[in-house]
Design a protein around this motif. Structure first.
Motif, PDB file in Angstrom:
ATOM      1  N   PRO A   1       0.842  -0.620   0.080  1.00 54.14           N
ATOM      2  CA  PRO A   1       0.281  -0.142   0.237  1.00 54.14           C
ATOM      3  C   PRO A   1       1.306   1.039   0.036  1.00 54.14           C
ATOM      4  O   PRO A   1       1.881   1.362   0.134  1.00 54.14           O
ATOM      5  N   SER A   2       0.003   2.436  -0.159  1.00 53.77           N
ATOM      6  CA  SER A   2       1.102   3.061  -0.515  1.00 53.77           C
ATOM      7  C   SER A   2       1.467   3.711   0.548  1.00 53.77           C
ATOM      8  O   SER A   2       0.658   3.723   1.874  1.00 53.77           O
ATOM      9  N   GLY A   3       2.877   5.004   0.911  1.00 53.74           N
ATOM     10  CA  GLY A   3       2.827   4.123   2.230  1.00 53.74           C
ATOM     11  C   GLY A   3       3.554   3.613   2.746  1.00 53.74           C
ATOM     12  O   GLY A   3       4.243   3.994   4.560  1.00 53.74           O
ATOM     13  N   CYS A   4       4.336   2.711   3.143  1.00 53.32           N
ATOM     14  CA  CYS A   4       3.848   1.505   3.203  1.00 53.32           C
ATOM     15  C   CYS A   4       5.322   1.670   3.887  1.00 53.32           C
ATOM     16  O   CYS A   4       6.136  -0.031   4.358  1.00 53.32           O
ATOM     17  N   GLY A   5       6.593   1.721   3.128  1.00 53.71           N
ATOM     18  CA  GLY A   5       8.065   1.980   3.280  1.00 53.71           C
ATOM     19  C   GLY A   5       9.124   1.657   2.101  1.00 53.71           C
ATOM     20  O   GLY A   5       9.812   1.248   2.950  1.00 53.71           O
ATOM     21  N   LYS A   6       7.838   0.970   0.686  1.00 55.51           N
ATOM     22  CA  LYS A   6       9.569   0.399   0.162  1.00 55.51           C
ATOM     23  C   LYS A   6      10.223   1.432  -0.170  1.00 55.51           C
ATOM     24  O   LYS A   6      11.181   0.488  -0.914  1.00 55.51           O
ATOM     25  N   THR A   7      10.607   2.824  -0.651  1.00 56.34           N
ATOM     26  CA  THR A   7      11.609   2.983  -0.832  1.00 56.34           C
ATOM     27  C   THR A   7      13.068   3.299   0.277  1.00 56.34           C
ATOM     28  O   THR A   7      13.660   2.946   0.264  1.00 56.34           O
ATOM     29  N   THR A   8      11.929   3.466   1.480  1.00 54.95           N
ATOM     30  CA  THR A   8      12.499   3.161   2.785  1.00 54.95           C
ATOM     31  C   THR A   8      13.579   2.087   3.163  1.00 54.95           C
ATOM     32  O   THR A   8      15.207   2.167   2.794  1.00 54.95           O
ATOM     33  N   LEU A   9      12.625   1.300   2.095  1.00 59.11           N
ATOM     34  CA  LEU A   9      13.457  -0.447   2.246  1.00 59.11           C
ATOM     35  C   LEU A   9      14.243  -0.622   1.473  1.00 59.11           C
ATOM     36  O   LEU A   9      16.415  -1.221   1.964  1.00 59.11           O
ATOM     37  N   LEU A  10      14.228   0.134   0.093  1.00 57.51           N
ATOM     38  CA  LEU A  10      15.158   0.593  -0.526  1.00 57.51           C
ATOM     39  C   LEU A  10      16.735   0.624  -0.497  1.00 57.51           C
ATOM     40  O   LEU A  10      17.521   0.388  -0.840  1.00 57.51           O
ATOM     41  N   LYS A  11      16.397   1.598   0.423  1.00 59.05           N
ATOM     42  CA  LYS A  11      17.650   3.082   0.712  1.00 59.05           C
ATOM     43  C   LYS A  11      18.212   2.201   1.721  1.00 59.05           C
ATOM     44  O   LYS A  11      19.393   2.592   1.500  1.00 59.05           O
ATOM     45  N   CYS A  12      18.015   0.812   2.795  1.00 57.79           N
ATOM     46  CA  CYS A  12      18.490   0.484   3.649  1.00 57.79           C
ATOM     47  C   CYS A  12      19.666  -0.072   2.639  1.00 57.79           C
ATOM     48  O   CYS A  12      19.955  -0.538   2.997  1.00 57.79           O
ATOM     49  N   VAL A  13      18.330  -1.423   1.716  1.00 53.17           N
ATOM     50  CA  VAL A  13      19.151  -2.908   1.472  1.00 53.17           C
ATOM     51  C   VAL A  13      20.058  -2.367   0.705  1.00 53.17           C
ATOM     52  O   VAL A  13      21.517  -2.772   0.688  1.00 53.17           O
TER      53      VAL A  13
ATOM     54  N   GLY B   1      22.136   0.502   0.915  1.00 46.63           N
ATOM     55  CA  GLY B   1      23.231   1.275   1.919  1.00 46.63           C
ATOM     56  C   GLY B   1      22.854   2.693   2.273  1.00 46.63           C
ATOM     57  O   GLY B   1      24.164   3.153   3.003  1.00 46.63           O
ATOM     58  N   LEU B   2      22.366   2.924   1.788  1.00 52.35           N
ATOM     59  CA  LEU B   2      22.312   4.356   1.485  1.00 52.35           C
ATOM     60  C   LEU B   2      21.808   5.091   2.647  1.00 52.35           C
ATOM     61  O   LEU B   2      21.601   6.037   3.545  1.00 52.35           O
ATOM     62  N   LEU B   3      20.503   4.473   3.767  1.00 53.71           N
ATOM     63  CA  LEU B   3      20.006   4.322   4.599  1.00 53.71           C
ATOM     64  C   LEU B   3      20.607   3.824   6.409  1.00 53.71           C
ATOM     65  O   LEU B   3      19.655   3.002   5.822  1.00 53.71           O
ATOM     66  N   PRO B   4      20.832   3.995   6.783  1.00 48.81           N
ATOM     67  CA  PRO B   4      21.165   2.648   7.848  1.00 48.81           C
ATOM     68  C   PRO B   4      19.761   2.560   8.849  1.00 48.81           C
ATOM     69  O   PRO B   4      19.072   3.216   8.741  1.00 48.81           O
ATOM     70  N   ALA B   5      19.923   0.919   8.457  1.00 43.33           N
ATOM     71  CA  ALA B   5      18.722   0.723   9.537  1.00 43.33           C
ATOM     72  C   ALA B   5      18.779   0.647  10.554  1.00 43.33           C
ATOM     73  O   ALA B   5      19.924   0.974  11.093  1.00 43.33           O
ATOM     74  N   THR B   6      17.620   1.146  11.695  1.00 43.87           N
ATOM     75  CA  THR B   6      17.742   1.112  13.216  1.00 43.87           C
ATOM     76  C   THR B   6      18.210  -0.568  13.673  1.00 43.87           C
ATOM     77  O   THR B   6      18.976  -0.452  14.690  1.00 43.87           O
ATOM     78  N   SER B   7      17.951  -1.426  12.951  1.00 45.31           N
ATOM     79  CA  SER B   7      18.474  -3.275  13.875  1.00 45.31           C
ATOM     80  C   SER B   7      17.734  -3.579  12.422  1.00 45.31           C
ATOM     81  O   SER B   7      17.483  -3.729  11.247  1.00 45.31           O
ATOM     82  N   GLY B   8      18.767  -4.779  12.767  1.00 46.53           N
ATOM     83  CA  GLY B   8      19.005  -6.506  11.633  1.00 46.53           C
ATOM     84  C   GLY B   8      20.070  -5.776  10.866  1.00 46.53           C
ATOM     85  O   GLY B   8      20.712  -4.585  11.062  1.00 46.53           O
ATOM     86  N   GLU B   9      19.991  -6.695   9.612  1.00 42.43           N
ATOM     87  CA  GLU B   9      21.146  -5.823   8.611  1.00 42.43           C
ATOM     88  C   GLU B   9      21.067  -6.513   7.485  1.00 42.43           C
ATOM     89  O   GLU B   9      20.034  -7.600   7.584  1.00 42.43           O
ATOM     90  N   VAL B  10      21.906  -5.925   5.873  1.00 48.14           N
ATOM     91  CA  VAL B  10      21.574  -6.544   4.878  1.00 48.14           C
ATOM     92  C   VAL B  10      22.820  -6.677   4.592  1.00 48.14           C
ATOM     93  O   VAL B  10      24.236  -6.389   5.239  1.00 48.14           O
ATOM     94  N   LEU B  11      22.731  -8.069   3.664  1.00 46.82           N
ATOM     95  CA  LEU B  11      24.340  -9.523   3.947  1.00 46.82           C
ATOM     96  C   LEU B  11      24.415  -9.153   1.937  1.00 46.82           C
ATOM     97  O   LEU B  11      23.485  -9.637   1.286  1.00 46.82           O
ATOM     98  N   LEU B  12      25.051  -8.879   1.214  1.00 44.21           N
ATOM     99  CA  LEU B  12      25.721  -9.657   0.412  1.00 44.21           C
ATOM    100  C   LEU B  12      26.745 -10.434   0.446  1.00 44.21           C
ATOM    101  O   LEU B  12      27.788 -11.020   0.206  1.00 44.21           O
ATOM    102  N   ASP B  13      26.765 -11.767   0.168  1.00 43.65           N
ATOM    103  CA  ASP B  13      27.392 -12.704  -0.138  1.00 43.65           C
ATOM    104  C   ASP B  13      27.500 -13.369   1.592  1.00 43.65           C
ATOM    105  O   ASP B  13      28.983 -13.287   1.090  1.00 43.65           O
ATOM    106  N   GLY B  14      26.692 -12.801   2.589  1.00 46.34           N
ATOM    107  CA  GLY B  14      27.635 -13.249   3.767  1.00 46.34           C
ATOM    108  C   GLY B  14      28.232 -11.805   4.378  1.00 46.34           C
ATOM    109  O   GLY B  14      28.529 -11.569   5.447  1.00 46.34           O
ATOM    110  N   ARG B  15      28.323 -10.906   3.201  1.00 46.62           N
ATOM    111  CA  ARG B  15      29.396  -9.560   3.914  1.00 46.62           C
ATOM    112  C   ARG B  15      28.113  -8.679   4.706  1.00 46.62           C
ATOM    113  O   ARG B  15      27.306  -7.820   3.283  1.00 46.62           O
TER     114      ARG B  15
END
Length: 254
Positions: free
Chosen positions: A40-52, A54-68
């Motif tokens: 739905p509109s405003g659900c955070g799709k763009t925020t998710l992409l920015k975190c994925v 590396g443009l925006l730091p996540a509050t918690s959790g992590e994103v890994l590329l080949d384990g890095r």
């Protein structure tokens, strides 16, 4: 190259002013997979992409590329945004716009020339290398943005509603162009769209996001035959079934 998102959460602000955008998301993207993200509109799709990306730091959790862990925009990733007019430099010609990110790689001139030429040919713009962006239609400008991303030779292409600002016919043409590019260059694509038909038409899987604070409502496998066709694919009964299923999933908690 595999992309893994683990318990990713993002909150804007602190204390009483804190606004949770993403509650907790976990998913994997396999190498050469085409993943679409809807919600739905405003659900955070763009925020998710920015975190994925590396443009925006996540509050918690992590994103890994080949384990890095991803903490800044990775070399293996390129981004294409909806507002192509802002992402292109109006004072640079098409060829210069496509070449610009390659400066970071410090490639030999001959190799850079080859990548620029190959990428522009792939999107059908070889005859427009001397044009400025403002001399091109909106669809052609977005082709330049795609060519620029391809020239960078990414392993993962992240796209945020890239076709939302063009007319319906141009959108269909760009969808087919992207599918041909995906198959030819063997890249992994993470593609955000608000258009359900587009997600069903293009993706291998669809991640359906909930309303904010965002979680994954459902992951839908798209097993329509490839190559896809704007007429034949969309006339399939399974296409209509998937479109209805995704629509109901989006509306479930809105």
């Amino acid at each position: 190259m595999t992309l893994e998102v683990r318990k990713l959460a993002k909150t804007y602000g602190n204390g009483a002013q804190a606004t949770p955008a993403i509650k907790e998301l976990s998913f994997q993207v396999r190498e050469r997979e085409f993943i679409c993200i809807v919600g739905p509109s405003g659900c955070g799709k763009t925020t998710l992409l920015k975190c994925v990306s590396g443009l925006l730091p996540a509050t918690s959790g992590e994103v890994l590329l080949d384990g890095r862990r991803v903490t800044s925009p990775p070399e293996q990733m390129a981004l294409v945004f909806q507002e192509y007019g802002r992402s292109l430099f109006p004072w640079m010609r098409v060829e210069q716009n496509v070449r610009f990110p390659l400066r970071r790689k410090r490639l030999p001139r001959r190799e850079a020339d080859r990548l620029v030429s190959q990428s522009l040919a792939a999107v059908g713009l070889s005859e427009f290398v001397r044009h400025y962006p403002w001399q091109l239609s909106g669809g052609m400008q977005q082709r330049v943005a795609i060519a620029r991303a391809l020239a960078y030779q990414p392993q993962i292409l992240v796209m945020d509603e890239p076709f939302a600002s063009v007319d319906a016919q141009t959108r269909a043409d760009l969808e087919d162009l992207l599918l041909s590019v995906w198959e030819r260059f063997a890249v992994t694509i993470l593609f955000v769209t608000h258009d359900i038909d587009e997600a069903v038409y293009m993706g291998d899987r669809i991640l359906v996001l909930s309303a904010r604070p965002t979680t994954i409502e459902e992951t839908v496998a798209v097993e329509l035959p490839r190559p896809r066709d704007q007429v034949r694919t969309k006339e399939l009964a399974e296409f209509a079934h998937l479109r209805g299923h995704v629509y109901r999933a989006i509306k479930k908690r809105t």
